[in-house]
Write a protein that holds these residues in place. Structure first.
Motif, PDB file in Angstrom:
ATOM      1  N   LEU A  12      10.168 -18.153 -13.079  1.00 36.27           N
ATOM      2  CA  LEU A  12      10.389 -17.056 -12.138  1.00 36.27           C
ATOM      3  C   LEU A  12       9.686 -17.337 -10.827  1.00 36.27           C
ATOM      4  N   VAL A  16      11.015 -16.733  -7.010  1.00 31.01           N
ATOM      5  CA  VAL A  16      10.344 -15.992  -5.947  1.00 31.01           C
ATOM      6  C   VAL A  16      10.152 -16.876  -4.715  1.00 31.01           C
ATOM      7  N   LEU A  19      13.501 -17.296  -2.996  1.00 28.15           N
ATOM      8  CA  LEU A  19      13.886 -16.071  -2.289  1.00 28.15           C
ATOM      9  C   LEU A  19      13.086 -15.957  -0.992  1.00 28.15           C
ATOM     10  N   MET A 479      23.996  -3.874 -12.032  1.00 26.97           N
ATOM     11  CA  MET A 479      22.857  -3.148 -11.452  1.00 26.97           C
ATOM     12  C   MET A 479      22.924  -1.670 -11.797  1.00 26.97           C
ATOM     13  N   PHE A 483      20.086   0.285 -13.816  1.00 23.76           N
ATOM     14  CA  PHE A 483      19.412   1.400 -13.155  1.00 23.76           C
ATOM     15  C   PHE A 483      19.533   2.672 -14.002  1.00 23.76           C
TER      16      PHE A 483
ATOM     17  N   TRP B 412       6.886  14.596  -9.984  1.00 20.04           N
ATOM     18  CA  TRP B 412       5.433  14.382 -10.006  1.00 20.04           C
ATOM     19  C   TRP B 412       4.622  15.577  -9.504  1.00 20.04           C
ATOM     20  N   GLY B 503      10.546   2.208  -9.027  1.00 15.80           N
ATOM     21  CA  GLY B 503      11.845   2.863  -9.212  1.00 15.80           C
ATOM     22  C   GLY B 503      12.665   2.842  -7.935  1.00 15.80           C
ATOM     23  N   PHE B 507      16.334   1.089  -6.874  1.00 17.94           N
ATOM     24  CA  PHE B 507      17.400   1.844  -6.234  1.00 17.94           C
ATOM     25  C   PHE B 507      17.817   1.163  -4.926  1.00 17.94           C
ATOM     26  N   THR B 509      17.457  -1.977  -4.098  1.00 17.84           N
ATOM     27  CA  THR B 509      18.139  -3.240  -4.350  1.00 17.84           C
ATOM     28  C   THR B 509      19.607  -2.985  -4.640  1.00 17.84           C
ATOM     29  N   LEU B 510      19.853  -2.014  -5.509  1.00 21.80           N
ATOM     30  CA  LEU B 510      21.229  -1.686  -5.864  1.00 21.80           C
ATOM     31  C   LEU B 510      22.031  -1.330  -4.615  1.00 21.80           C
ATOM     32  N   ALA B 548      14.880  -8.131  -3.896  1.00 19.21           N
ATOM     33  CA  ALA B 548      14.998  -8.981  -5.082  1.00 19.21           C
ATOM     34  C   ALA B 548      13.696  -9.730  -5.313  1.00 19.21           C
ATOM     35  N   LEU B 549      13.082 -10.172  -4.205  1.00 18.35           N
ATOM     36  CA  LEU B 549      11.811 -10.895  -4.320  1.00 18.35           C
ATOM     37  C   LEU B 549      10.736  -9.997  -4.929  1.00 18.35           C
ATOM     38  N   HIS B 552      11.431  -9.668  -8.688  1.00 19.97           N
ATOM     39  CA  HIS B 552      11.164 -10.875  -9.471  1.00 19.97           C
ATOM     40  C   HIS B 552       9.675 -11.199  -9.500  1.00 19.97           C
ATOM     41  N   ALA B 553       8.990 -10.960  -8.393  1.00 24.27           N
ATOM     42  CA  ALA B 553       7.552 -11.219  -8.365  1.00 24.27           C
ATOM     43  C   ALA B 553       6.848 -10.304  -9.370  1.00 24.27           C
ATOM     44  N   TRP B 555       8.306  -8.886 -12.108  1.00 27.46           N
ATOM     45  CA  TRP B 555       8.659  -9.265 -13.475  1.00 27.46           C
ATOM     46  C   TRP B 555       7.943 -10.521 -13.908  1.00 27.46           C
ATOM     47  N   LEU B 558       3.659 -12.130 -10.949  1.00 26.93           N
ATOM     48  CA  LEU B 558       3.000 -12.756  -9.796  1.00 26.93           C
ATOM     49  C   LEU B 558       2.234 -11.719  -8.985  1.00 26.93           C
ATOM     50  N   VAL B 640       6.518  -2.557 -17.796  1.00 24.23           N
ATOM     51  CA  VAL B 640       7.804  -2.564 -17.085  1.00 24.23           C
ATOM     52  C   VAL B 640       8.585  -1.308 -17.469  1.00 24.23           C
TER      53      VAL B 640
END
Lengths: 497, 640
Positions: A12, A16, A19, A479, A483, B412, B503, B507, B509-510, B548-549, B552-553, B555, B558, B640
């Motif tokens: 991964l 990163v 990207l 996605m 989601f 919240w 969250g 959203f 990203t989508l 996306a970065l 992924h970072a 997940w 990192l 996660v």
């Protein structure tokens, strides 16, 4: 397989990093468009494996960046490898897997488009019919001959081959073409026009010279200068340059100075140079021969029949003078090449011909009693059908220059299929026919006014045009699934809590 | 009872805002400016009321929608303020009076120097150092023209602030003269009489002109009168004012509105005087003699005449006037501020101030209601999806962020959602206000953009992606500011913020991905290229890649909580760049929204965000909240 390499390609961390580098590349490549031009920047940053010394806000940086191809390939490899390694079937992962599959489709689709898509255009006047499209940038040397009354045979030689300046022959030709000269960008001027313009410039400069030849002339010219704002401005600057008061009534000032011979001579010289410089600058602004003549004058090079020799011994080139020009960098302008070719029939030269897209229509060459036609023109792609422009409309919003609608009504005639149909093409409504897509090209105001009754259609052949649609659907589904899956999980967890 | 207070307070605010939907009637015994303001005209390619023409002009001239005739007075000294329509009526009908009103705003000291105007306020001399009348600058028009021409020829990027002020003032001068030549030639003394003479003289004049062309004997006097009028009208034509005369043949073509000068040329052609030409002349005559009864009568007659063929245009103009008086975005801006203050109050004493938090939440609801109404009203007026230009994108980004914030608050209940909604809502509306200063915000769509389907899908979705990225970034800012500068960030709040950011980034990203790809498909549909590496496309792509970065970072382990926050703040930079930065490059197919003054603000924003990221990278031990956090952010990775 080497396990550390495998680990590298499935990590991964690599994703990163890729990207991050992609973000950097896209940013730099976008900003560079302002300096290097949209088309050039695309070629240099995105359609490359490596980019050396990218431009950032006008400054060249001495660094090496990975190019678009490299990043795309590594990301693709990373994506596929990671999925081979980690793939497991579960609803939890379903959305993620689907998303990545869609991204693979998109990346592969873009690669295919890059390799296979071809763009050209079709330019028509109302009532005109054509069965070929023309390339934006590429040119070809076309050699045509009539096979019978209404059939012609075309041999087309790509520009790249012409650029090599070798000998070109075809089995059906009774001759050989020898490329004597080739320039990637140039202009063709009419010899007579150049000489005439040179004469005009010389006499105009001489007139200025005579106007300021005497102190009395100064006063007469000052009276003229008062009438026009531009001249007055030059006068005041000239007065300031010789250290004289520059405000007030010019005629009075001129009279005063005319009385002092030494001062008058300085002012005469000053004004003469200034008006001549302005005149030359004006000439330079104009296209073609006028600008050429002005530049030659500034470089103190003579313009005589000897310095503007005929470009070829035969054809239009006998009366024309072709010269190289720097290559264009702008997005919306193209190079116009020219070449001089020699026609050799069984070892005997028939003379040379100048060919260029500057020249209108093909030139005739008679070899062994048969007529041939040659033209250096935009590369053509012949279609198995013809397109006729019936009408074209350019509308703007009332009282503004904002374009409202560009529309062309065309008739497609395909004799092979016995098909004749009409269609409207306008913005956001292209015509798809026989694997080609015809788009209405939108013109700016000036271009529009200069081309009333003309319409340009952008023609694209892209066999992989459906892949982005497919990829988009797959990714969106993936996605959205992921989601919602998380949202539902989150909400039910909260409800329990 | 106490339970109901929050909703009642918010309800009252909403009532205040919606009261604006009612356009106040003009005072009896005065000019009927309400009806005058809703006369339909065509300007900028679209039908609009005179009221909009007036407001847009004032926005460009003095950055306000009304005309303050005594700007040197403080508000408590009650300066005389005219409504936009009232000002426009005077501009068009009695220009020599309007010329003495200080409505042209000039900020640049060098430009003031060029024009020889005082840069300091001096109430004694009736100047405020910022607003000047036409009479004050007209003596220096020649200097202005010369300098303005020079500045206008410069490349946009090479203009100094002085040059920019020059170019802006030149535009204002053009606009000013255009308005004064809309109804009558600006130098008219008694327009109804002059028009009458022209109409009476026209046949003889045309005859004499034709005879002269053929070198035959002709009526010298008639020709001279005729040519004098024509040259006056020619000045009007060159200024290209709004089209105030309705089409002569609406049954054939409804869009062929005319300028006054076109109708005058029609008279010379022998078409007869258009009824609107006479109607405006009647109003002019009555206005100039301060005869409001006659003015109102002429106005009413004109409106009645319009009803036969131009009912839709009349209705459209009335609707837009109503919208202008509603001022929904200005009002929701005020409500956002109130809500923000309430939410901040709650943070200082979370235990005792629950009532305040609920009031603030309701207030955001009220603001959102007004905001939404405004958005829908605009859509109805334009017949378009919500986002059509940079201005409306600002309004829509704020709207989307406000809804996301309210959803967060619903779950919240810790005031964070309210702060997000109110701050982003307020900021984007301020940005929208500044964007509106360049002119009409409901301009027509150029041909390539003229498709409701793609505007409704691609543009809306991608703009929601912008909203979400900003919300995530703003949540991260709250985390950082509260953690670094206050002791209020405890581990629980920090964890909830991290969950929110995660969250919202999902959203974002989508939406940004789907929006970007839809844009590609639109491009494929309109010019045969799915992806053209156009700056705006690249900007959207960068947002997708950035989100996306982040995911992924996260997940890949990192980054943890703090890293996530820093990356989310980076999202603010990326989004601001895509939203504004690419327009400043001035290249490519999307660069229709060019603007220059925003560049400095963009740079400031980027620098501030980078500074905050730098703070976020400092060790937690020096944060003021480090004790409250209990080292949580250095601990285990998040679930996660």
């Amino acid at each position: 397989m080497n396990s550390s390499l495998w680990k590298f390609f499935t990590s991964l961390r690599l994703t990163v990093v890729c990207l991050g580098l992609s973000i950097l590349l896209v940013f730099v490549g976008t900003v560079a468009q302002a300096d290097e031009g949209l088309y050039q920047a695309q070629e240099r940053y995105f359609k490359q494996w490596f980019v050396w010394a990218p431009t950032l806000f006008g400054h060249q940086l001495p660094v090496l960046l990975p190019g678009g191809y490299l990043l795309g390939t590594v990301l693709l490899a990373n994506l596929i490898a990671a999925h081979i390694k980690r793939f497991n079937w579960s609803w939890r992962k379903f959305g993620i897997n689907l998303t990545h599959l869609g991204i693979i489709v998109l990346l592969v689709g873009q690669l295919l488009t890059d390799m296979l898509a071809k763009e050209s255009h079709l330019r028509l006047v109302e009532g005109e019919s054509r069965s070929y499209t023309e390339s934006h940038r590429e040119h070809e040397l076309a050699v045509m001959s009539d096979t019978d009354a209404n059939q012609e045979e075309v041999a087309s030689i790509p520009e790249a081959l012409v650029a090599r300046k070798g000998e070109i022959s075809r089995p059906q030709w009774p001759f050989v073409l020898r490329v004597k000269e080739y320039q990637v960008n140039g202009e063709v001027l009419e010899t007579a026009d150049v000489l005439q313009t040179a004469g005009r410039l010389t006499s105009a400069l001489a007139t200025v010279e005579s106007q300021y030849a005497t102190p009395e002339g100064l006063v007469a010219q000052a009276e003229r200068a008062v009438q026009t704002a531009g001249r007055g401005e030059v006068w005041r600057k000239a007065l300031a340059a010789i250290g004289q008061p520059s405000s007030g009534d010019l005629v009075e000032l001129a009279k005063k100075i005319a009385a002092q011979p030494e001062l008058a001579a300085r002012l005469q010289e000053e004004l003469k140079t200034r008006f001549q410089t302005e005149m030359l600058a004006g000439f330079r602004q104009q296209p073609g021969a006028t600008s050429y003549v002005a530049v030659q004058h500034l470089l103190k090079l003579p313009v005589t029949p000897e310095t503007v020799p005929a470009s070829s011994t035969q054809g239009v080139g006998q009366k024309a003078f072709a010269r190289p020009v720097a290559e264009t960098k702008e997005m919306d302008r193209n190079n116009t090449p020219y070449a001089v070719v020699e026609v050799v029939e069984s070892g005997k030269s028939l003379g040379t011909w100048l060919v260029s897209p500057w020249l209108v229509g093909p030139q005739e060459i008679t070899v062994a009693g048969k007529k041939w036609r040659v033209a250096f023109r935009s590369e053509r792609t012949y279609l198995p059908f013809s397109v006729k422009l019936l009408t074209t409309t350019h509308e703007v919003y009332r009282g503004t220059d904002i374009p409202k609608n560009f529309q062309s009504r065309v008739r497609i005639s395909n004799p092979a299929k016995g098909e004749t149909r009409e269609a409207d093409i306008y913005m956001n409504n292209p015509l798809r026919y026989a694997g080609l897509t015809f788009f209405q090209y939108q013109m700016g105001k000036e271009e529009r006014d200069a081309n009333v009754g003309n319409s340009t259609l952008q023609v694209v052949r892209n066999p992989s045009w459906l892949t982005p649609y497919l990829g988009c659907v797959i990714v969106s589904l993936g996605m959205a699934f992921q989601f919602l899956f998380h949202l539902v999980g989150f909400l039910s967890k909260r409800r329990v809590a | 009872m106490k339970k109901w207070i929050p909703s009642i307070v918010a309800g009252l605010c909403a009532v205040w805002a919606f009261a604006g939907l009612n356009v106040p009637a003009s005072k009896p015994g005065g000019f009927n400016f309400r009806d005058f303001g809703r006369l339909p005209v065509v300007s900028n390619g679209r039908t609009q009321p005179l009221d909009s023409l007036a407001r847009n002009a004032l926005l460009q001239l003095r950055e306000k929608q009304s005309a303050n005739l005594e700007p040197w007075k403080a508000w408590y000294q009650r300066p005389q303020i005219l409504s936009a329509t009232e000002w426009l009526a005077c501009m068009m009908l009695k220009p020599e009076v309007a010329d003495s009103w200080p409505v042209i705003r000039i900020n640049n000291p060098d430009l003031l120097g060029l024009l020889g105007l005082p840069a300091n306020a001096d109430p004694e001399k009736q100047v405020d150092g910022k607003h000047f009348s036409w009479n004050a600058i007209k003596g220096k028009l020649e200097d202005l023209q010369r300098e303005g021409q020079r500045a206008g020829q410069l490349d946009q990027s090479r203009r100094t602030p002085y040059d920019q002020a020059l170019v802006r003032l030149m535009k204002c001068v053009g606009l000013y003269m255009r308005l004064q030549n809309t109804v009558q030639p600006q130098n008219a003394k008694d327009w109804p009489a002059e028009l009458g003479q022209f109409v009476a003289n026209a046949p003889a004049g045309v005859k004499a002109y034709n005879a002269q062309q053929e070198k035959k004997p002709h009526d010298e006097a008639a020709l001279e009168r005729f040519m004098r009028d024509i040259s006056r009208f020619d000045v009007m034509a060159r200024l290209d004012p709004a089209l105030i005369i309705p089409p002569a043949h609406p049954e054939r073509n409804r869009t062929e509105w005319m300028r006054t000068v076109d109708a005058l040329v029609g008279v010379a052609r022998g078409d007869g005087a258009h009824f609107a030409l006479n109607a405006y002349a009647r109003m002019t005559g009555a206005y100039r003699t301060d005869n409001f009864a006659k003015f109102n009568e002429a106005l009413a007659d004109y409106r009645t005449a319009l009803t036969t063929h131009f009912q839709p245009e009349l209705a459209k103009a009335s609707r837009e006037q109503r919208f202008n008086f509603f001022e929904p975005f200005y009002k929701s801006m005020n409500l956002y501020v109130l809500a923000f203050l309430g939410a901040l109050g709650f943070w200082f004493a979370p235990q005792r101030m629950e009532g305040l938090r609920r009031t603030a939440a309701w207030m955001v609801g009220a603001a959102l209601l007004v905001h939404t109404t405004g958005l829908i009203f605009r859509m109805v007026l334009e017949g378009r999806p919500p986002v059509t230009n940079l201005y409306s994108s600002a309004i829509f980004i704020g709207w989307g962020a406000c809804i996301l914030g309210l959803i967060l608050e619903r779950f919240w209940r810790n005031s964070i959602g309210i702060v997000v909604s109110s701050t982003i809502g307020f900021t984007t509306l301020i940005i929208a206000h500044h964007l509106s200063l360049t002119g009409d915000t409901m301009e027509m769509m150029r041909a390539v953009l003229d498709t409701n389907f793609w505007l409704a899908t691609h543009v809306v979705v991608v703009t929601l992606g912008y909203s979400a990225t900003f919300v995530a970034g703003f949540l991260a800012l709250i985390y950082l500011v509260r953690g670094f500068f206050t002791r209020s960030l405890d581990a629980a709040t920090a964890q909830s913020l991290a969950k929110m950011v995660y969250g919202i980034v999902c959203f974002a990203t989508l939406f940004s991905f789907v929006g970007t790809v839809l844009g590609g498909i639109w491009a494929d549909q309109s010019w045969g290229r799915f992806w053209g590496w156009d700056p705006k496309e690249n900007g959207a792509l960068i947002i997708v890649l950035w989100n996306a970065l982040i995911l992924h970072a996260r997940w890949g382990g990192l980054v943890r909580e703090r890293g996530l926050m820093n990356l989310a703040i980076g999202g603010n930079i990326v989004t601001a760049w895509s939203w504004f930065g690419v327009n400043m490059l001035g290249i490519g197919l999307h660069s229709y929204g060019f603007m220059d003054s925003a560049f400095m603000w963009l740079m400031l924003f980027v620098v501030s965000q980078l500074a905050l990221v730098a703070l976020g990278c400092l060790p937690v031990s020096i944060w003021r909240s480090s004790a409250a956090l209990g080292g949580a952010s250095r601990g285990k990775p998040l679930p996660v």
